[in-house]
Design a protein around this motif. Structure first.
Motif, PDB file in Angstrom:
ATOM      1  N   ALA A 107       0.859  -1.247  -0.122  1.00  0.00           N
ATOM      2  CA  ALA A 107       0.148   0.089  -0.007  1.00  0.00           C
ATOM      3  C   ALA A 107       0.929   1.282  -0.118  1.00  0.00           C
ATOM      4  O   ALA A 107       0.244   2.432  -0.239  1.00  0.00           O
ATOM      5  N   LEU A 108       2.088   1.218   0.126  1.00  0.00           N
ATOM      6  CA  LEU A 108       3.161   2.232  -0.070  1.00  0.00           C
ATOM      7  C   LEU A 108       3.275   2.778  -1.329  1.00  0.00           C
ATOM      8  O   LEU A 108       4.048   3.634  -1.644  1.00  0.00           O
TER       9      LEU A 108
ATOM     10  N   GLU B 233       7.061   1.415  -6.001  1.00  0.00           N
ATOM     11  CA  GLU B 233       8.524   1.775  -5.958  1.00  0.00           C
ATOM     12  C   GLU B 233       8.835   1.772  -4.600  1.00  0.00           C
ATOM     13  O   GLU B 233       9.919   0.994  -4.426  1.00  0.00           O
TER      14      GLU B 233
ATOM     15  N   ALA C 180      11.495  -1.106  -3.122  1.00  0.00           N
ATOM     16  CA  ALA C 180      12.744  -0.456  -2.378  1.00  0.00           C
ATOM     17  C   ALA C 180      12.924  -1.114  -0.905  1.00  0.00           C
ATOM     18  O   ALA C 180      14.076  -1.478  -0.619  1.00  0.00           O
ATOM     19  N   LEU C 181      11.689  -1.722  -0.485  1.00  0.00           N
ATOM     20  CA  LEU C 181      11.793  -2.466   0.818  1.00  0.00           C
ATOM     21  C   LEU C 181      12.143  -3.711   0.688  1.00  0.00           C
ATOM     22  O   LEU C 181      11.959  -4.483   1.658  1.00  0.00           O
TER      23      LEU C 181
ATOM     24  N   ALA D 125      17.320  -4.963  -0.463  1.00  0.00           N
ATOM     25  CA  ALA D 125      16.954  -3.971   0.415  1.00  0.00           C
ATOM     26  C   ALA D 125      17.441  -3.625   1.869  1.00  0.00           C
ATOM     27  O   ALA D 125      17.300  -2.534   2.273  1.00  0.00           O
TER      28      ALA D 125
ATOM     29  N   ILE E 109      16.109   3.611  -0.739  1.00  0.00           N
ATOM     30  CA  ILE E 109      15.820   4.225  -1.909  1.00  0.00           C
ATOM     31  C   ILE E 109      14.759   5.579  -1.676  1.00  0.00           C
ATOM     32  O   ILE E 109      13.807   5.023  -1.051  1.00  0.00           O
TER      33      ILE E 109
ATOM     34  N   PRO F 153      12.320   7.394  -3.922  1.00  0.00           N
ATOM     35  CA  PRO F 153      12.028   7.638  -5.203  1.00  0.00           C
ATOM     36  C   PRO F 153      11.373   9.454  -5.500  1.00  0.00           C
ATOM     37  O   PRO F 153      11.192   9.522  -4.388  1.00  0.00           O
TER      38      PRO F 153
ATOM     39  N   ALA G 175       3.715   8.447  -3.335  1.00  0.00           N
ATOM     40  CA  ALA G 175       2.214   8.643  -2.962  1.00  0.00           C
ATOM     41  C   ALA G 175       1.655   7.351  -2.101  1.00  0.00           C
ATOM     42  O   ALA G 175       1.921   6.380  -2.550  1.00  0.00           O
ATOM     43  N   VAL G 176       1.178   7.599  -0.867  1.00  0.00           N
ATOM     44  CA  VAL G 176       1.159   6.433  -0.089  1.00  0.00           C
ATOM     45  C   VAL G 176      -0.471   6.123  -0.179  1.00  0.00           C
ATOM     46  O   VAL G 176      -1.365   7.081   0.194  1.00  0.00           O
TER      47      VAL G 176
ATOM     48  N   LEU H 193      -1.595   6.823   6.970  1.00  0.00           N
ATOM     49  CA  LEU H 193      -0.457   6.443   7.961  1.00  0.00           C
ATOM     50  C   LEU H 193      -0.338   7.730   8.662  1.00  0.00           C
ATOM     51  O   LEU H 193      -0.043   8.910   8.390  1.00  0.00           O
TER      52      LEU H 193
ATOM     53  N   GLU I  97       4.285   5.749  11.782  1.00  0.00           N
ATOM     54  CA  GLU I  97       3.911   4.197  10.999  1.00  0.00           C
ATOM     55  C   GLU I  97       5.078   4.316   9.788  1.00  0.00           C
ATOM     56  O   GLU I  97       5.279   3.014   9.498  1.00  0.00           O
ATOM     57  N   LEU I  98       4.906   5.321   8.897  1.00  0.00           N
ATOM     58  CA  LEU I  98       5.563   5.273   7.592  1.00  0.00           C
ATOM     59  C   LEU I  98       7.060   4.974   7.991  1.00  0.00           C
ATOM     60  O   LEU I  98       7.607   4.128   7.199  1.00  0.00           O
TER      61      LEU I  98
ATOM     62  N   PHE J  74       8.264   1.715   8.468  1.00  0.00           N
ATOM     63  CA  PHE J  74       8.241   0.671   7.323  1.00  0.00           C
ATOM     64  C   PHE J  74       9.461   0.564   6.817  1.00  0.00           C
ATOM     65  O   PHE J  74       9.960  -0.659   6.085  1.00  0.00           O
ATOM     66  N   GLY J  75      10.506   1.547   7.052  1.00  0.00           N
ATOM     67  CA  GLY J  75      11.985   1.283   6.705  1.00  0.00           C
ATOM     68  C   GLY J  75      12.667   0.139   7.501  1.00  0.00           C
ATOM     69  O   GLY J  75      13.467  -0.276   6.800  1.00  0.00           O
TER      70      GLY J  75
ATOM     71  N   TRP K  14      11.183  -2.883   7.705  1.00  0.00           N
ATOM     72  CA  TRP K  14      10.454  -3.883   6.956  1.00  0.00           C
ATOM     73  C   TRP K  14      11.707  -5.120   6.398  1.00  0.00           C
ATOM     74  O   TRP K  14      11.785  -6.335   6.796  1.00  0.00           O
ATOM     75  N   PRO K  15      12.958  -4.586   5.761  1.00  0.00           N
ATOM     76  CA  PRO K  15      13.745  -5.731   5.171  1.00  0.00           C
ATOM     77  C   PRO K  15      14.456  -6.484   6.225  1.00  0.00           C
ATOM     78  O   PRO K  15      14.954  -7.373   5.910  1.00  0.00           O
TER      79      PRO K  15
ATOM     80  N   HIS L 164      13.036  -6.922   9.654  1.00  0.00           N
ATOM     81  CA  HIS L 164      12.403  -7.821  10.339  1.00  0.00           C
ATOM     82  C   HIS L 164      11.288  -8.411   9.891  1.00  0.00           C
ATOM     83  O   HIS L 164      10.557  -9.318  10.419  1.00  0.00           O
TER      84      HIS L 164
ATOM     85  N   MET M 111      12.122   7.338   6.449  1.00  0.00           N
ATOM     86  CA  MET M 111      11.928   6.049   6.458  1.00  0.00           C
ATOM     87  C   MET M 111      13.170   5.456   5.504  1.00  0.00           C
ATOM     88  O   MET M 111      13.612   4.269   6.121  1.00  0.00           O
TER      89      MET M 111
ATOM     90  N   GLN N 108      16.047   2.490   7.430  1.00  0.00           N
ATOM     91  CA  GLN N 108      16.409   1.210   6.605  1.00  0.00           C
ATOM     92  C   GLN N 108      17.625   1.000   6.867  1.00  0.00           C
ATOM     93  O   GLN N 108      18.193  -0.232   6.831  1.00  0.00           O
TER      94      GLN N 108
END
Lengths: 319, 251
Positions: free
Chosen positions: A207-208, A211, A215-216, B74, B79, B81, B85-86, B90, B94-95, B98-99, B101-102, B104, B148, B152
């Motif tokens: 949902a992010l 891209e 990236a994640l 990742a 990155i 970009p 646009a989310v 959020l 929270e956003l 998400f950084g 995520w790779p 955990h 974010m 990462q």
């Protein structure tokens, strides 16, 4: 991460309300023939649970992969694909051949064809080039019209008996729930919804945007394809059970988003599913027992859903 | 290092990149500069594997961006970009979370919370962390997305026009943060439109024009008046300020 154990209060209240309404639907006014009435009611209740979960989960998945909150699989013509498939089967096998097909075999074949066709049609539309939302909506709506028109055209070429079978498949009715189909539908919906719950953290990342998700480290395009396959299966289940319902998913998910208390998919999937079943069961209770009407609920749900959705849209609650 | 070898890229009939072969050094701030349509963002997008490679090869810290596992990439490069646009509504925290995520994959630990808090602090977002993204200005949102990328915590950081929506104070603060990250051993590649930020802060500059590398090297090499003049086809002067080049192009 939000877990089931930390469900927001509105979700919990909805579940309690559903338990109460479900109990009333099953047990109120059973009369002297409870042995006959109770199994009938239980079958219909189970059908509404399967239907509600299928429509809610399919809509949440579809809105995430299409990155659009006013789209549903039905608006994009996924159910029209199912109707076209049914019409094609009646044309090829005839009304008797169609009616005598074994339920499990027919349903499995339909699911496989639905998944393949939906991936071919909507995978391209929602894949890597899905940034142009306006074009995507327009293409989807036109595709839906095309598929419906094609099904209509084939139906009109049939003899009156075959045409009547196709018409019966295309009209929405909660009373036509096929008890023979229900166990298969419940199993398929359970599996698909379970998979959607398992995918929930990945859907949060999707949902992010493509891209950011790439990236994640998310395999975004694969996730989109898997979600679309689940959508096709769930829409096929819902349409097979009661016929095409266009707006129920739209209104349920629009109402569930603020109630879920989080943008995460796990609470959203649960809240939307519970809300969908609650609306179906409560609505059916009122129409069946209070108003003594058997088949008006889908029309009222669709109408009320459309109006409420417009209200939400105008109030700016849907982003 | 990042190694780009024999990369060509086209969109329809338009050739965007032609025969790009270069290396971007590790542990430095590298700026990609050039006029509009030069191919800067496309090159960054190819390195970041956001756009599929049509021809050539790109490796980041020895990982082939086309073949290496997504998660490993990742954990190697973050990155930002150009257009983000989310879809979900959020909050900033929270956003930024998400950084992680790779690292955990949906099961964050205390170390992840600490990294998120540090990234929020670095981007000056402590007071805004509970705000929804749609309640922020464009610049604040840009900083949230940068946070974010910082959360990462990767050896490489790829940023496409990170200063685009920032005011002077926040732009300078970001460049100071990036310089600090560089000093701690991280490698940064960024597309910059304002050449003076590249002149003041970059260690290595790549100048692209019409899909080709016109020049690359230290700022002193690339910011020669004849090179810049040919790059932008405009009149400009280059003076020195505090030992770094300063481009006067508003004259």
């Amino acid at each position: 991460m939000t877990s089931v154990g930390r469900l927001p209060w509105p979700g919990l209240w909805l579940m309690l309300a559903l338990l109460m309404v479900g109990a009333v639907y099953l047990l109120a006014g059973l009369g002297p023939r409870a042995d006959v009435v109770l199994p009938l009611r239980a079958t219909r209740l189970a059908g509404m649970v399967v239907l509600g979960v299928a429509i809610a989960v399919a809509t949440v998945l579809f809105q995430t992969v299409s990155r659009n909150r006013i789209l549903t699989p039905q608006i994009m013509g996924v159910d029209a694909l199912y109707i076209l498939l049914q019409t094609g089967l009646v044309l090829v096998l005839g009304p008797v051949g169609f009616a005598t097909l074994p339920v499990a075999g027919k349903f499995t074949l339909e699911l496989v064809v639905m998944v393949l066709a939906a991936l071919a049609l909507f995978g391209t539309l929602l894949g890597r080039g899905s940034q142009d939302v306006a074009r995507m909506i327009l293409t989807g709506v036109i595709l839906g019209i095309l598929l419906r028109s094609l099904a209509n055209l084939i139906a009109r070429l049939m003899d009156p008996n075959a045409f009547a079978v196709v018409q019966a498949e295309s009209v929405v009715s909660l009373t036509r729930l096929d008890a023979g189909l229900l166990p298969f539908a419940a199993a398929v919906t359970g599996l698909a919804a379970g998979l959607a719950v398992w995918l929930a953290p990945r859907l949060d990342v999707a949902a992010l945007g493509r891209e950011t998700a790439v990236a994640l480290g998310l395999r975004h395009d694969g996730l989109v394809m898997l979600a679309l396959a689940l959508v096709a299966v769930l829409v096929a289940v819902a349409t097979a059970l009661v016929g095409p319902l266009t707006f129920l998913g739209l209104i349920v998910v629009a109402l569930a988003r603020p109630l879920a208390g989080s943008a995460r998919h796990l609470p959203l999937l649960i809240t939307a599913s519970v809300l969908a079943v609650l609306m179906l069961v409560a609505g059916q209770l009122v129409f069946e027992r209070v108003l003594r009407l058997q088949s008006a609920l889908p029309a009222v749900l669709e109408g009320a859903g459309g109006v409420a959705f417009l209200w939400l849209l105008l109030k700016g609650r849907i982003r | 290092m990042i190694a780009v070898s024999d990369v060509h890229h086209h969109i329809g009939q338009a050739q965007i990149l032609r025969d790009i072969t270069l290396t971007l050094p590790a542990g430095k701030i590298t700026a990609l500069i050039g006029p509009n349509g030069a191919g800067k963002s496309t090159l960054l997008s190819l390195v970041a594997r956001l756009t599929p490679l049509q021809q050539g090869q790109i490796t980041v810290a020895g990982l082939d961006v086309q073949r290496a596992p997504s998660r490993e990439l990742a954990r190697t490069m973050a990155i930002l970009p150009q257009n983000v646009a989310v879809f979900s509504r959020l909050r900033v925290r929270e956003l930024v979370a998400f950084g992680r995520w790779p690292h955990h994959q949906g099961r964050p630990g205390p170390q992840d919370a600490a990294k998120v808090a540090a990234a929020l602090h670095d981007m000056g977002l402590d007071d805004l962390s509970h705000r929804f993204l749609d309640q922020l200005s464009g610049g604040q949102r840009q900083r949230a997305h940068l946070a974010m990328a910082l959360a990462q915590d990767t050896p490489w950081l790829l940023l496409d026009e990170p200063l685009a929506a920032l005011d002077m104070a926040h732009a300078r603060a970001l460049m100071q943060t990036l310089a600090r990250l560089r000093d701690s051993g991280k490698s940064i590649v960024m597309v910059l439109h304002e050449v003076n930020y590249a002149a003041a802060w970059a260690d290595h500059v790549v100048a692209l024009k019409a899909g080709r590398v016109l020049a690359h090297g230290t700022p002193e090499t690339v910011f020669a008046p004849d090179v810049l003049g040919a790059l932008y086809d405009t009149r400009l002067r280059v003076i020195r300020q505090d030992g770094r080049p300063l481009v006067l192009h508003h004259l």
